[in-house]
Design a protein around this motif. Sequence first.
Motif, PDB file in Angstrom:
ATOM      1  N   ASN A   1       0.736  -1.371  -0.478  1.00 29.24           N
ATOM      2  CA  ASN A   1      -0.118  -0.257  -0.386  1.00 29.24           C
ATOM      3  C   ASN A   1       1.305   0.976   0.641  1.00 29.24           C
ATOM      4  O   ASN A   1       0.533   2.587  -1.111  1.00 29.24           O
ATOM      5  N   ILE A   2       1.596   0.761   0.870  1.00 24.73           N
ATOM      6  CA  ILE A   2       2.812   2.175   1.541  1.00 24.73           C
ATOM      7  C   ILE A   2       3.495   2.583  -0.734  1.00 24.73           C
ATOM      8  O   ILE A   2       3.359   3.722  -0.355  1.00 24.73           O
ATOM      9  N   LEU A   3       3.811   1.514  -0.590  1.00 20.18           N
ATOM     10  CA  LEU A   3       4.633   1.764  -2.235  1.00 20.18           C
ATOM     11  C   LEU A   3       3.495   2.015  -3.484  1.00 20.18           C
ATOM     12  O   LEU A   3       3.462   2.870  -4.388  1.00 20.18           O
TER      13      LEU A   3
ATOM     14  N   LEU B   1       4.465   7.102  -9.649  1.00 18.41           N
ATOM     15  CA  LEU B   1       4.249   8.665  -9.076  1.00 18.41           C
ATOM     16  C   LEU B   1       4.107   9.668 -10.469  1.00 18.41           C
ATOM     17  O   LEU B   1       3.189  10.428 -10.109  1.00 18.41           O
ATOM     18  N   ARG B   2       3.240   8.563 -11.017  1.00 19.49           N
ATOM     19  CA  ARG B   2       2.081   9.117 -11.936  1.00 19.49           C
ATOM     20  C   ARG B   2      -0.045   8.827 -11.918  1.00 19.49           C
ATOM     21  O   ARG B   2      -0.409   9.615 -12.508  1.00 19.49           O
ATOM     22  N   GLY B   3       0.629   7.816 -10.522  1.00 21.92           N
ATOM     23  CA  GLY B   3      -0.782   7.862 -10.350  1.00 21.92           C
ATOM     24  C   GLY B   3      -1.082   6.534  -9.771  1.00 21.92           C
ATOM     25  O   GLY B   3       0.123   5.938  -9.836  1.00 21.92           O
ATOM     26  N   ARG B   4      -1.957   5.854  -9.025  1.00 22.60           N
ATOM     27  CA  ARG B   4      -2.713   4.861  -7.882  1.00 22.60           C
ATOM     28  C   ARG B   4      -2.353   3.917  -8.912  1.00 22.60           C
ATOM     29  O   ARG B   4      -2.823   3.825  -9.915  1.00 22.60           O
ATOM     30  N   VAL B   5      -1.747   2.858  -8.910  1.00 27.78           N
ATOM     31  CA  VAL B   5      -1.183   1.867  -9.433  1.00 27.78           C
ATOM     32  C   VAL B   5      -2.452   0.581  -9.150  1.00 27.78           C
ATOM     33  O   VAL B   5      -2.512   0.517  -7.856  1.00 27.78           O
TER      34      VAL B   5
END
Length: 317
Positions: free
Chosen positions: A182-184, A278-282
Amino acid sequence: MARTARAAQPPQVFAAYRYCEAVTAHQARNFAYGIRLLPPDRRQAMSALYAFSRRVDDIGDGTLDPAVKKDRLEETRRLLGLVKDGKLPEDATDPVAVALADAARRFPIPLNGLDELIDGVLMDVTGRTYETWEELREYCRCVAGAIGRLSLGVFGTAPSTPGAEHAPHYADTLGLALQLTNILRDVREDAAEGRTYLPREDLEAFGCATAPLDQAPPPGADFAGLVRFEVRRARGLFAEGLRLLPLLDRRSAACVSAMAGIYHRLLTRIARDPHAVLRGRVSLPAREKAYVAVRGLAGLDTRRAARADHTGPGKAR
């Protein structure tokens, strides 16, 4: 049998569980896929645990002043105390408390774990940062390891099962693996809110400590190396935590396998493209989550993942 058991519940309890199940269905992105595989009584209990945990998380993530958040969390802790002491009034109208109290009567749930969750969310409210993995581990044990141990109270293990005494440790460790994933996944979102969970010693080691993680990495930084380092750590935790599966009955193992399988696939996506966070939530598409849940009935994804990820003692730091 399931319909008879539900029909025998007092209307107040039945309605409380329906409320908790609705909260779980609408707000649990990954959790709900796993608990669908449980028998009705365990599914109800898990929904009560989720609804209480969601309430605590929502207080911590809300827009209230930190002082108000602390007061709300302590109010929630006092409500939990009534449930733990068996002193919740019979005419209580809080559906989450009513459902949790009933679940605690039916299953040996270690409710002190919810106190730990509140402690962990208080760390968020005070804006704590983490210098080392050991410090972050403490936080993860509060907000996720405790949930693993609480869930084990619902799943249960047969005392005669070889290795059953290690089940709480494995459940706790699996919770750590899920939380680190989750943190990643949420690196950018958390940084935008002023939160940094990754240990400072790791950020410094990869040259990523001089700029917020919601911005482009500074020149010379090895952000991909940082992410893959944390992925290896999470995979080591998964490998150990998934040793819980043989200690559970088939339906409970399927539930755990489904939830862990979803997160493990998410971790694999992050490892393939570290800069994606860094671009958004995976995330995984709903059909892939459902596919993993079905495979969880046979434990296929997670058992294979545990074998592939096992790196031996010390590799995950």
